[in-house]
Design a protein around this motif. Structure first.
Motif, PDB file in Angstrom:
ATOM      1  N   ALA A   1       7.953  -5.624  -0.566  1.00  0.00           N
ATOM      2  CA  ALA A   1       8.063  -3.923  -0.870  1.00  0.00           C
ATOM      3  C   ALA A   1       9.536  -3.343  -0.642  1.00  0.00           C
ATOM      4  O   ALA A   1       9.746  -3.349   0.755  1.00  0.00           O
ATOM      5  N   VAL A   2       9.747  -2.688  -1.719  1.00  0.00           N
ATOM      6  CA  VAL A   2      11.126  -2.025  -1.588  1.00  0.00           C
ATOM      7  C   VAL A   2      10.737  -0.576  -1.948  1.00  0.00           C
ATOM      8  O   VAL A   2      10.009  -0.365  -2.723  1.00  0.00           O
ATOM      9  N   SER A   3      11.873   0.383  -1.921  1.00  0.00           N
ATOM     10  CA  SER A   3      11.453   1.696  -2.279  1.00  0.00           C
ATOM     11  C   SER A   3      11.140   1.737  -3.769  1.00  0.00           C
ATOM     12  O   SER A   3      10.511   2.845  -4.286  1.00  0.00           O
ATOM     13  N   VAL A   4      11.579   0.823  -4.641  1.00  0.00           N
ATOM     14  CA  VAL A   4      11.295   1.176  -6.119  1.00  0.00           C
ATOM     15  C   VAL A   4      10.208   0.429  -6.753  1.00  0.00           C
ATOM     16  O   VAL A   4       9.692   0.371  -7.658  1.00  0.00           O
TER      17      VAL A   4
ATOM     18  N   GLU B   1       9.471  -8.193 -10.727  1.00  0.00           N
ATOM     19  CA  GLU B   1       9.466  -6.836 -10.246  1.00  0.00           C
ATOM     20  C   GLU B   1       8.414  -6.000 -10.819  1.00  0.00           C
ATOM     21  O   GLU B   1       8.286  -5.942 -11.704  1.00  0.00           O
ATOM     22  N   ILE B   2       7.478  -5.349  -9.923  1.00  0.00           N
ATOM     23  CA  ILE B   2       6.802  -4.547 -10.409  1.00  0.00           C
ATOM     24  C   ILE B   2       6.933  -2.851  -9.860  1.00  0.00           C
ATOM     25  O   ILE B   2       7.378  -2.809  -8.554  1.00  0.00           O
ATOM     26  N   ARG B   3       7.143  -2.187 -10.797  1.00  0.00           N
ATOM     27  CA  ARG B   3       7.797  -1.039 -10.542  1.00  0.00           C
ATOM     28  C   ARG B   3       6.813   0.246 -11.136  1.00  0.00           C
ATOM     29  O   ARG B   3       6.810   0.607 -12.111  1.00  0.00           O
ATOM     30  N   PRO B   4       6.128   0.861 -10.044  1.00  0.00           N
ATOM     31  CA  PRO B   4       5.128   1.954 -10.465  1.00  0.00           C
ATOM     32  C   PRO B   4       6.146   3.150 -10.897  1.00  0.00           C
ATOM     33  O   PRO B   4       6.921   3.540 -10.174  1.00  0.00           O
ATOM     34  N   ARG B   5       5.430   3.647 -12.067  1.00  0.00           N
ATOM     35  CA  ARG B   5       6.156   4.750 -12.571  1.00  0.00           C
ATOM     36  C   ARG B   5       5.310   6.006 -12.791  1.00  0.00           C
ATOM     37  O   ARG B   5       3.802   5.728 -12.721  1.00  0.00           O
ATOM     38  N   ALA B   6       5.564   7.140 -13.353  1.00  0.00           N
ATOM     39  CA  ALA B   6       4.610   8.226 -13.669  1.00  0.00           C
ATOM     40  C   ALA B   6       3.612   7.586 -14.951  1.00  0.00           C
ATOM     41  O   ALA B   6       2.354   7.839 -14.784  1.00  0.00           O
TER      42      ALA B   6
ATOM     43  N   TRP C   1      -2.633   1.629 -10.961  1.00  0.00           N
ATOM     44  CA  TRP C   1      -1.343   0.876 -11.044  1.00  0.00           C
ATOM     45  C   TRP C   1      -1.574  -0.257  -9.913  1.00  0.00           C
ATOM     46  O   TRP C   1      -0.872  -1.217 -10.186  1.00  0.00           O
ATOM     47  N   ARG C   2      -2.206   0.175  -8.834  1.00  0.00           N
ATOM     48  CA  ARG C   2      -2.438  -0.788  -7.719  1.00  0.00           C
ATOM     49  C   ARG C   2      -3.167  -1.934  -8.461  1.00  0.00           C
ATOM     50  O   ARG C   2      -3.043  -3.069  -8.058  1.00  0.00           O
TER      51      ARG C   2
ATOM     52  N   ASP D   1       0.971  -1.206   0.083  1.00  0.00           N
ATOM     53  CA  ASP D   1      -0.054   0.039   0.093  1.00  0.00           C
ATOM     54  C   ASP D   1       0.823   1.293  -0.181  1.00  0.00           C
ATOM     55  O   ASP D   1       0.448   2.079  -0.507  1.00  0.00           O
ATOM     56  N   GLU D   2       1.866   1.109   0.890  1.00  0.00           N
ATOM     57  CA  GLU D   2       2.754   2.317   0.868  1.00  0.00           C
ATOM     58  C   GLU D   2       3.545   2.677  -0.681  1.00  0.00           C
ATOM     59  O   GLU D   2       3.780   3.734  -0.793  1.00  0.00           O
ATOM     60  N   THR D   3       3.981   1.447  -1.035  1.00  0.00           N
ATOM     61  CA  THR D   3       4.674   1.745  -2.526  1.00  0.00           C
ATOM     62  C   THR D   3       3.663   2.137  -3.534  1.00  0.00           C
ATOM     63  O   THR D   3       4.175   3.124  -4.212  1.00  0.00           O
ATOM     64  N   PHE D   4       2.426   2.062  -3.434  1.00  0.00           N
ATOM     65  CA  PHE D   4       1.383   2.438  -4.464  1.00  0.00           C
ATOM     66  C   PHE D   4       0.821   3.923  -4.246  1.00  0.00           C
ATOM     67  O   PHE D   4       0.185   4.580  -4.776  1.00  0.00           O
ATOM     68  N   ALA D   5       1.077   4.141  -2.805  1.00  0.00           N
ATOM     69  CA  ALA D   5       0.065   5.234  -2.414  1.00  0.00           C
ATOM     70  C   ALA D   5       0.468   6.600  -3.141  1.00  0.00           C
ATOM     71  O   ALA D   5      -0.511   7.281  -3.513  1.00  0.00           O
ATOM     72  N   PRO D   6       1.633   6.713  -3.739  1.00  0.00           N
ATOM     73  CA  PRO D   6       1.863   8.130  -4.467  1.00  0.00           C
ATOM     74  C   PRO D   6       1.502   7.884  -5.720  1.00  0.00           C
ATOM     75  O   PRO D   6       1.700   8.867  -6.572  1.00  0.00           O
TER      76      PRO D   6
END
Length: 116
Positions: free
Chosen positions: A38-41, A53-58, A17-18, A7-12
């Motif tokens: 869950a890691v920072s990226v 790996e799933i990496r949310p981007r803009a 994306w979630r 949840d914290e990874t996808f919050a911003p």
């Protein structure tokens, strides 16, 4: 560095994306035991080894999945050799509907390769 939770990874990021992550995870969990990290990226999905790996981007969610081979497909943005027998293939996803039969087949292959 741990990010904490999924949840914290996808919050911003965009709510869509979630939904992409949820579609990926649902498929992989159907294959067998999987651990999320869950890691920072982004989020690592692991069987015996990391399979994706799933990496949310803009603009999209980058799905990295590791196979014994590079994939020659227009949806694969790039392939990076991780080791002699592992290639990370990257697909950019913008909706959960793109986690389709082909993406699920690649994830299934990645799961089995990470479980061997």
């Amino acid at each position: 560095m741990p990010a904490g939770t999924v949840d914290e990874t996808f919050a911003p990021h965009r709510p869509e994306w979630r939904l992409i992550f949820d579609a990926i995870l649902a498929h992989v969990e159907d294959l067998g035991p999987v651990h999320t990290d869950a890691v920072s990226v982004g989020i690592f999905l692991k069987a015996d080894r990391t399979l994706a790996e799933i990496r949310p981007r803009a603009r999209a969610v980058d799905l990295w999945f590791t196979l014994p081979r590079a994939i020659d497909d227009p949806r694969v943005r790039r392939s990076l050799r991780a080791s002699a027998d592992r290639v990370a293939n990257v697909v950019a996803l913008t909706s959960a509907s793109q986690v389709d039969e082909q993406v699920r087949a690649w994830l299934t292959e990645a799961y089995h390769a990470a479980s061997a």
